[in-house]
Design a protein around this motif. Structure first.
Motif, PDB file in Angstrom:
ATOM      1  N   ARG A  59       3.934  -8.464   0.008  1.00  0.00           N
ATOM      2  CA  ARG A  59       2.519  -8.640  -0.269  1.00  0.00           C
ATOM      3  C   ARG A  59       1.928  -7.283  -0.642  1.00  0.00           C
ATOM      4  O   ARG A  59       2.440  -6.238  -0.238  1.00  0.00           O
ATOM      5  N   GLY A  60       0.828  -7.313  -1.377  1.00  0.00           N
ATOM      6  CA  GLY A  60       0.098  -6.098  -1.689  1.00  0.00           C
ATOM      7  C   GLY A  60      -1.217  -6.104  -0.945  1.00  0.00           C
ATOM      8  O   GLY A  60      -1.928  -7.123  -0.918  1.00  0.00           O
ATOM      9  N   ALA A  61      -1.580  -4.986  -0.329  1.00  0.00           N
ATOM     10  CA  ALA A  61      -2.762  -4.940   0.537  1.00  0.00           C
ATOM     11  C   ALA A  61      -3.744  -3.863   0.093  1.00  0.00           C
ATOM     12  O   ALA A  61      -3.362  -2.855  -0.500  1.00  0.00           O
ATOM     13  N   ARG A  62      -5.026  -4.112   0.410  1.00  0.00           N
ATOM     14  CA  ARG A  62      -6.092  -3.130   0.175  1.00  0.00           C
ATOM     15  C   ARG A  62      -6.432  -2.430   1.488  1.00  0.00           C
ATOM     16  O   ARG A  62      -6.749  -3.087   2.482  1.00  0.00           O
ATOM     17  N   ASN A  63      -6.379  -1.130   1.468  1.00  0.00           N
ATOM     18  CA  ASN A  63      -6.762  -0.346   2.637  1.00  0.00           C
ATOM     19  C   ASN A  63      -8.246  -0.540   2.915  1.00  0.00           C
ATOM     20  O   ASN A  63      -9.078  -0.431   2.005  1.00  0.00           O
TER      21      ASN A  63
END
Length: 284
Positions: free
Chosen positions: A105-109
Motif C-alpha cells: 500500500r502507499g501511505a500519506r504521512n
C-alpha cells in the motif's frame, strides 16, 4: 511478487535474532516457521527490534537499490538500516518466502499537521486466515513494532507501553493512529489500492532525489525502542516516551559515530564514517 525466492532466509532470520537452532546445528526450529499469526508477530517484532531506520546512503549521495539481493547485502550482511522501501521490501520478501500473502500500500504521512503530503510511504498488508493485518517496519521511531489488525477499525492495540489504532475514513481510507499521553495522533493514511514493487521504485526515486524530500541534506536515523523511541534528525537527538514526554539534545560531530553505534547499532566503513562526520561538521 516480492522475490522471496531470492532471499537468504537463514541469513535474514539470523540478522533479526530469531529462528536459532536447538543446539545441534540442524536448524530444526527455523523450519517450524509457518504462515500463521504467531510467526507474523515474531518476525515483525524481531525485524523492528533489530534493524534501524536510516537514510545515510541518501545523505552520502548514493542511489538506494530495491532489488532483494541489494537490500539483503546492506541490511542483512552489512548490518545497516534503511528507510521504508528497503525495510518493507525486505520484510515482504521474507514473509512471502515463509508463505504469507503479502500486498503493498502507499501511505500519506500525517505527522506534520494539516499539510497534505504526497503518497511517499510504503506499508504492507498481510492476510492471515482471511484477516488483513497492517505490517510496517519502516516508519521510524513512532511506527508500530508489531502487526496491527485492519478488520476491526477503532480497536486499540497495545504494543508494550505504546498504543495504536486504525481509524476508518471515507472512500475506504484507513488511518494509523498512536496514543501519545492522552491524545490520539495520526501517523499516516492509506487507501485500499494495491501497490507493487515497481511502484516503490518510483516513490523511492522521489524520496532519494527530489529537492523537496525530507531525506535529503540531513541524517535521519531512528529506532522504535520499547521504553523510549529514539531519533537523530540532523544534529538533534530526540527521545520520545509513551506518556508524551520528549527529551532533546544536540549531537556534536565528535559524538556522532559513537552515538550511531550505541543507540542504533550502526557501524560504517572508515570512508563513510569520515564523510558523514564531514557533512555533520559542514553546518557549523
Amino acid at each position: 511478487m516480492w522475490n522471496g525466492d531470492e532471499l537468504d532466509l537463514d541469513a535474514y532470520l539470523a540478522r533479526i535474532g530469531i529462528g536459532a537452532t536447538d543446539g545441534d546445528g540442524s536448524g530444526a526450529r527455523r523450519r517450524e516457521l509457518r504462515p500463521d499469526l504467531e510467526t507474523l508477530y515474531a518476525v515483525h517484532r524481531a525485524h523492528t527490534a533489530a534493524i534501524p531506520f536510516e537514510n545515510l546512503d541518501v545523505l552520502l549521495g548514493r542511489p538506494v537499490a530495491l532489488e532483494v539481493k541489494a537490500i539483503e547485502d546492506k541490511l542483512v550482511h552489512a548490518r545497516r538500516g534503511g528507510y521504508c522501501y528497503e525495510q518493507n521490501s525486505l520484510l515482504a520478501a521474507a514473509l512471502e518466502r515463509i508463505g504469507f500473502e503479502v500486498s503493498g500500500r502507499g501511505a500519506r504521512n500525517r505527522t506534520r499537521g494539516d499539510s497534505l503530503l504526497p503518497v511517499t510511504h510504503a506499508v504492507l498488508v498481510v492476510t492471515v486466515e482471511g484477516e488483513p493485518w497492517l505490517c510496517d517496519a519502516g516508519f521510524g521511531y513512532v511506527g508500530p513494532r508489531e502487526p496491527v489488525p485492519l478488520a476491526r477499525p477503532g480497536a486499540e492495540v497495545r504494543q508494550g507501553a505504546w498504543t495504536y489504532a486504525v481509524h476508518a475514513e471515507e472512500e475506504g481510507v484507513l488511518v494509523l493512529r498512536t496514543l501519545r499521553g492522552d491524545e490520539w495522533r495520526d501517523l499516516y493514511a492509506f487507501s485500499p489500492q494495491r501497490y507493487h514493487p515497481v511502484d516503490y521504485v518510483l516513490l523511492n526515486h522521489y524520496s532519494s532525489s527530489h529537492p523537496l524530500s525530507s531525506f535529503l541534506g540531513q541524517a535521519i536515523v531512528q529506532y522504535p525502542g520499547e521504553d523510549a523511541r529514539v531519533a537523530l534528525v540532523g544534529r538533534e537527538l530526540t527521545r520520545l516516551y509513551p506518556d508524551g514526554r520528549t527529551e532533546r539534545a544536540s549531537v556534536a560531530a565528535e559524538d556522532l559515530l559513537p552515538l550511531l553505534e550505541r543507540e542504533f547499532g550502526i557501524r560504517l566503513s572508515e570512508r563513510d564514517a569520515a564523510e558523514l562526520v564531514r557533512i555533520h561538521r559542514s553546518g557549523d
